[in-house]
Design an enzyme around this catalytic site. Sequence first.
Site, short mmCIF file in Angstrom:
data_model
loop_
_atom_site.label_atom_id
_atom_site.label_comp_id
_atom_site.label_asym_id
_atom_site.label_seq_id
_atom_site.Cartn_x
_atom_site.Cartn_y
_atom_site.Cartn_z
CB CYS A 41 -0.93 0.00 1.20
SG CYS A 41 -1.94 1.49 1.33
CE LYS A 50 -5.12 6.39 -5.17
NZ LYS A 50 -4.75 5.09 -4.74
N GLY A 143 -0.37 -9.94 2.91
CA GLY A 143 -1.00 -9.25 1.79
C GLY A 143 -1.29 -10.14 0.60
N GLY A 181 -10.80 -3.28 -13.15
CA GLY A 181 -11.03 -2.98 -11.74
C GLY A 181 -10.48 -1.62 -11.34
CE1 TYR A 182 -7.40 -0.85 -5.80
CE2 TYR A 182 -8.91 -2.70 -5.92
CZ TYR A 182 -7.75 -2.15 -5.44
OH TYR A 182 -6.93 -2.85 -4.60
CB ILE A 183 -5.38 -1.59 -9.97
CG1 ILE A 183 -5.31 -1.84 -8.46
CG2 ILE A 183 -3.98 -1.37 -10.53
CD1 ILE A 183 -4.55 -3.09 -8.07
N GLY A 268 -6.31 -8.44 -11.30
CA GLY A 268 -6.70 -8.91 -9.97
C GLY A 268 -5.53 -9.33 -9.11
CB ALA A 316 -5.05 -0.38 2.53
CG HIS A 439 -25.46 26.90 0.37
ND1 HIS A 439 -25.60 26.12 -0.76
CD2 HIS A 439 -25.47 28.19 -0.05
CE1 HIS A 439 -25.70 26.91 -1.82
NE2 HIS A 439 -25.62 28.18 -1.41
#
Length: 465
Positions: A41, A50, A143, A181-183, A268, A316, A439
Amino acid sequence: MANSDLIIIGSGPGGYVAAIRAAQLGAKVTIVEKEKIGGTCLNYGCIPTKALCQSASSVLLAKRMEEFGVIVGEPRVDMSKVHAWKQRAVDELTGGVEKLLKGYKVNVLHGEAKLIHKNKILVSMPDGKSSELESKYILIATGSKETIPDVPGMDLEGVVTSKELLGFEGLPERLLIYGGGYIAMEFASIYNALGSKVTVMVRSKVLRLMDGEISKRMNVFLRRKGVTLYEGTLLDRIEEGQDELVIHASGKTGEVVLGADMVLVATGNTPNVEGLGCEDVGIKTGEKGIVVDELYRTSTEGIYAIGDVLGPPYLAHVASAEGRAAAEAMFGKPTKVNYDVIPAAVFTIPEVGTVGKTEEELQSKGTPYRVGKFLFGGNGKAVAMGEEEGLVKVLAYEDGKLAGVHIIGPHASDLIHEAAIAMHAGVTAEEMDSCIHAHPTLAEVFHEAVMNVTGQAIHQLPKRR
């Protein structure tokens, strides 16, 4: 005599959190790590991607600066500086974890661990020496690793995993990503923004495990940003061409042949248990990974396991929650992880945030539900930011409690936690409706979507009767 109260194999988000929590409970803890502190991670996954996403988002913002009245000229990407920024983030956070472990007097040993007894491990050191350690408890937190499909050409130069791509400081002119997928989606967004010509090839559809509406909108957003997308397409083989990789695939419309400079394989993960010696000490494994009970105990007394080694979801924050719970179970304060409320985020551009049931899951079980939606385009803060793409979708049971919330849009990864807290606490849509939101904020999109569940959304035209 035992060296420690607890030996943890692996120092990722599950392992180091378990170590700190156990130390807080008075345990003497040793972590054994064969690579870098922080695991996948911090070193090769969540954090470096990120950081790259920040660079990619900055490129897109720079291209729009004139819209906001700021003249800066055409942006230029310097990949060496992009990777320096990425490494700064990694070094700062891994260094922080090292300081935390030191502060809690956790002993860190670098080497490869193998289970040799229910209370003992053998550690092979980088210098060739070995050491035998004994402990009352052992926690497996090793992991997962990326799965490489059995397709000809996977061993060719230029065919890489996400870990290898993160270490590549160039910018491929043509990047083909195999996976949805997300990766895969994060790298598609990042490299598209940085300037690569990105093609995504996926066996079914992008983000297939998420709510169908999110998947469809991500498809649209990718195409709109210039990403070429082949859904329902199976990779057959990769060949070495003249100064390029040649990809052969088969889809709904027949054979597909493409050229690329680099291929990212992101299909995956699989639990990382190879070489651990699980079978030697009688640890039971299943199709998904190591089998544990509700307190994360394996079939071998004194040995626990958490995180990706148990199988999906490979997240994670799930590993961290399980690490904390396992430590508390060992040292007299058993707690439970709420698996019904696990928020997840995809750091695409725009972001995705999701928690709870999808509409497809509710439909498949015949569960009655209500739906509320609100578009970011109707939100003052989103309009002022120039980020009107996307929506919040709220699913509620008939009693008003939230079943699931799905967001695609700006800061979705942050906004989803309001929904997660509401679901964890059992707050109803009606109760959320009565909660005032400041707001102008993006959180008002969630508030309006909740109000829409009860038919009371203010900034949305009434449904035609």
